[in-house]
Design an enzyme around this catalytic site. Sequence first.
Site, PDB file in Angstrom:
ATOM      1  N   HIS A  70       6.860 -67.280  35.318  1.00 28.79           N
ATOM      2  CA  HIS A  70       6.710 -68.384  34.364  1.00 28.79           C
ATOM      3  C   HIS A  70       7.179 -69.708  34.944  1.00 28.79           C
ATOM      4  O   HIS A  70       8.209 -69.762  35.613  1.00 28.79           O
ATOM      5  CB  HIS A  70       7.518 -68.095  33.089  1.00 28.79           C
ATOM      6  CG  HIS A  70       6.927 -67.006  32.259  1.00 28.79           C
ATOM      7  ND1 HIS A  70       5.948 -67.244  31.321  1.00 28.79           N
ATOM      8  CD2 HIS A  70       7.157 -65.681  32.244  1.00 28.79           C
ATOM      9  CE1 HIS A  70       5.613 -66.094  30.760  1.00 28.79           C
ATOM     10  NE2 HIS A  70       6.324 -65.129  31.302  1.00 28.79           N
ATOM     11  N   PRO A  71       6.435 -70.775  34.643  1.00 24.40           N
ATOM     12  CA  PRO A  71       6.912 -72.101  35.040  1.00 24.40           C
ATOM     13  C   PRO A  71       8.090 -72.509  34.148  1.00 24.40           C
ATOM     14  O   PRO A  71       8.255 -71.978  33.046  1.00 24.40           O
ATOM     15  CB  PRO A  71       5.706 -73.002  34.768  1.00 24.40           C
ATOM     16  CG  PRO A  71       4.959 -72.303  33.669  1.00 24.40           C
ATOM     17  CD  PRO A  71       5.177 -70.827  33.901  1.00 24.40           C
ATOM     18  N   PHE A 115      14.606 -70.173  32.149  1.00 24.44           N
ATOM     19  CA  PHE A 115      14.727 -70.163  30.692  1.00 24.44           C
ATOM     20  C   PHE A 115      13.375 -69.776  30.129  1.00 24.44           C
ATOM     21  O   PHE A 115      12.357 -70.393  30.430  1.00 24.44           O
ATOM     22  CB  PHE A 115      15.137 -71.555  30.185  1.00 24.44           C
ATOM     23  CG  PHE A 115      15.028 -71.709  28.696  1.00 24.44           C
ATOM     24  CD1 PHE A 115      15.885 -71.020  27.849  1.00 24.44           C
ATOM     25  CD2 PHE A 115      14.086 -72.554  28.143  1.00 24.44           C
ATOM     26  CE1 PHE A 115      15.789 -71.165  26.471  1.00 24.44           C
ATOM     27  CE2 PHE A 115      13.978 -72.702  26.768  1.00 24.44           C
ATOM     28  CZ  PHE A 115      14.842 -72.009  25.933  1.00 24.44           C
ATOM     29  N   ILE A 117      11.070 -68.959  26.757  1.00 22.53           N
ATOM     30  CA  ILE A 117      10.910 -69.087  25.313  1.00 22.53           C
ATOM     31  C   ILE A 117       9.419 -69.024  25.015  1.00 22.53           C
ATOM     32  O   ILE A 117       8.604 -69.514  25.801  1.00 22.53           O
ATOM     33  CB  ILE A 117      11.530 -70.412  24.790  1.00 22.53           C
ATOM     34  CG1 ILE A 117      11.517 -70.462  23.260  1.00 22.53           C
ATOM     35  CG2 ILE A 117      10.847 -71.628  25.408  1.00 22.53           C
ATOM     36  CD1 ILE A 117      12.366 -71.586  22.672  1.00 22.53           C
ATOM     37  N   ALA A 119       6.865 -70.679  23.730  1.00 18.78           N
ATOM     38  CA  ALA A 119       6.761 -72.105  23.425  1.00 18.78           C
ATOM     39  C   ALA A 119       5.619 -72.445  22.479  1.00 18.78           C
ATOM     40  O   ALA A 119       5.583 -73.556  21.944  1.00 18.78           O
ATOM     41  CB  ALA A 119       6.601 -72.884  24.732  1.00 18.78           C
TER      42      ALA A 119
END
Length: 165
Positions: A70-71, A115, A117, A119
């Site tokens: 993930h970026p 991190f 999430i 989004a």
Amino acid sequence: MGPTGPAERLNVLGDAAVRAALARCCAARRWVDALVAARPFASDAALFAAADRVWWSLGREDWLEAFAAHPRIGERPDDPWARREQAGVEQGGRGTAAALAQGNRAYERRFGHVFLICATGKSADEMLGALEARLVNDAASELRIAAGEQAKITRLRLERLGEAS
């Protein structure tokens, strides 16, 4: 008429294509292997249940493998799905973008992974608030929270497989 849902689409793809499609949803190789082996799926619900069951049977190293694909929140991702998921970041101001970048660095120093999430539908301020709130977690709790966020992202991406190309 071709496949209409993600389960039907995955059922008709060859192994290489299904692996690529699943890896786009979740980059943990053991998760992909298990889902490929679970085909054919009787329904979308069966696919989603298998995806969730396999995800939660995996361990820390598998989860970290998925997270690493993930970026960072707030960086301009190359992947169109990630861009779409992080669209709320675009509405944030320069101060929020700077705070996200700083928060990402602090989070990675503390926990050793990006991190994560789900989004989709969240504003830049909501993502920043979640990042700041989660910085106080202990490592084991945070790993489970991030794994839960990955599970949500995976579900949304699996659903997207059923969309017209």
